[in-house]
Design an enzyme around this catalytic site. Structure first.
Site, mmCIF file in Angstrom:
data_model
loop_
_atom_site.group_PDB
_atom_site.id
_atom_site.type_symbol
_atom_site.label_atom_id
_atom_site.label_comp_id
_atom_site.label_asym_id
_atom_site.label_seq_id
_atom_site.Cartn_x
_atom_site.Cartn_y
_atom_site.Cartn_z
ATOM 1 N N GLY A 43 0.842 -1.192 0.000
ATOM 2 C CA GLY A 43 0.000 0.000 0.000
ATOM 3 C C GLY A 43 0.877 1.242 0.000
ATOM 4 C CD GLN A 48 3.393 5.908 2.590
ATOM 5 O OE1 GLN A 48 2.431 5.277 2.157
ATOM 6 N NE2 GLN A 48 4.468 5.314 3.090
ATOM 7 C CB CYS A 90 5.701 2.515 7.177
ATOM 8 S SG CYS A 90 5.075 3.970 6.330
ATOM 9 C CG LEU A 91 6.694 1.122 1.083
ATOM 10 C CD1 LEU A 91 6.139 1.267 -0.324
ATOM 11 C CD2 LEU A 91 7.808 0.085 1.123
ATOM 12 C CG HIS A 132 -0.234 1.350 7.471
ATOM 13 N ND1 HIS A 132 0.760 0.928 8.341
ATOM 14 C CD2 HIS A 132 0.387 2.147 6.559
ATOM 15 C CE1 HIS A 132 1.922 1.463 7.969
ATOM 16 N NE2 HIS A 132 1.727 2.210 6.884
ATOM 17 C CD GLU A 133 -1.030 2.460 2.935
ATOM 18 O OE1 GLU A 133 -0.605 3.616 2.802
ATOM 19 O OE2 GLU A 133 -0.287 1.497 3.168
ATOM 20 C CG HIS A 136 0.514 6.761 5.540
ATOM 21 N ND1 HIS A 136 1.676 7.300 6.046
ATOM 22 C CD2 HIS A 136 0.781 5.458 5.305
ATOM 23 C CE1 HIS A 136 2.601 6.343 6.124
ATOM 24 N NE2 HIS A 136 2.088 5.215 5.682
HETATM 25 CO CO CO Z 1 2.976 3.376 5.620
#
Ligand code: CO
Length: 192
Positions: A43, A48, A90-91, A132-133, A136
């Site tokens: 995701g 991000q 997380c990226l 989670h997204e 963000h």
């Molecule tokens: Co993340």
């Protein structure tokens, strides 16, 4: 387009509701999938990649050509049920993982890239990922959801990311807060 890392300010920006989608935004969303696959994620939220807009992409298979590519525009989560604990990463904080307790099942309402309404009750990894997204987009990162004791164990890693950010800023590889705020204003005016 590139993925910004903690503690980049756009990760703390409460993203704006999208009022219009144009060819440029569609292209950006396709690029988000490419970046997500390149970094082996499932995701990726728009803030991000430094876009303060309420959209995230997801493919639970994590590989191009497999699974289903989903785009969630203006997601709203409701009706949380149960609890589930699992490790998240997380990226924007690569290499750091921690256990997070979240509702096991939620309802997600959003719009697809084609403007169709999504209205689904989801559980398991699907539910964890949309939470989670969506977090963000509200400026919330998974360490914020960890319990204090667990967060303690990743504090040194987070401090390393903070030091890296400061050093890249000194090298002018990361713009000043004023420049970042000006780009937010531009995007928010265009799509918000
Ligand atoms: Co993340």
């Amino acid at each position: 387009m590139q993925i910004v890392h903690y503690p980049h300010p756009t990760l703390r920006r409460k993203s704006v509701t999208i009022k219009r989608v144009d060819a440029e935004l569609r292209k950006a969303i396709h690029q988000m999938f490419d970046l997500m696959y390149a970094h082996k994620g499932v995701g990726l939220a728009a803030n991000q990649v430094d876009l303060p807009l309420r959209v995230f992409v997801m493919n639970l298979a994590g590989k191009q050509g497999e699974g289903e590519e989903l785009v969630f525009i203006n997601p709203v989560i409701s009706f949380p049920k149960g609890t589930s604990e699992a490790e998240e990463g997380c990226l924007s904080i690569p290499g750091v993982y921690g256990k997070v307790i979240r509702p096991e099942r939620v309802k997600i309402q959003a719009y697809s890239l084609r403007g169709e309404e999504i209205n689904q009750e989801v559980d398991g990894l699907f539910a964890r990922c949309v939470q989670h997204e969506t977090d963000h987009l509200d400026g919330v990162l998974f360490p914020d959801r960890m319990n204090e004791l667990a967060r303690e164990s990743i504090m040194d890693d987070l401090a390393d990311f903070e030091a890296e950010f400061e050093s890249r800023r000194r090298l002018a590889e990361i713009p000043t807060d004023d420049v970042i705020a000006a780009s937010w204003a531009e995007m928010e005016k265009k799509y918000g």
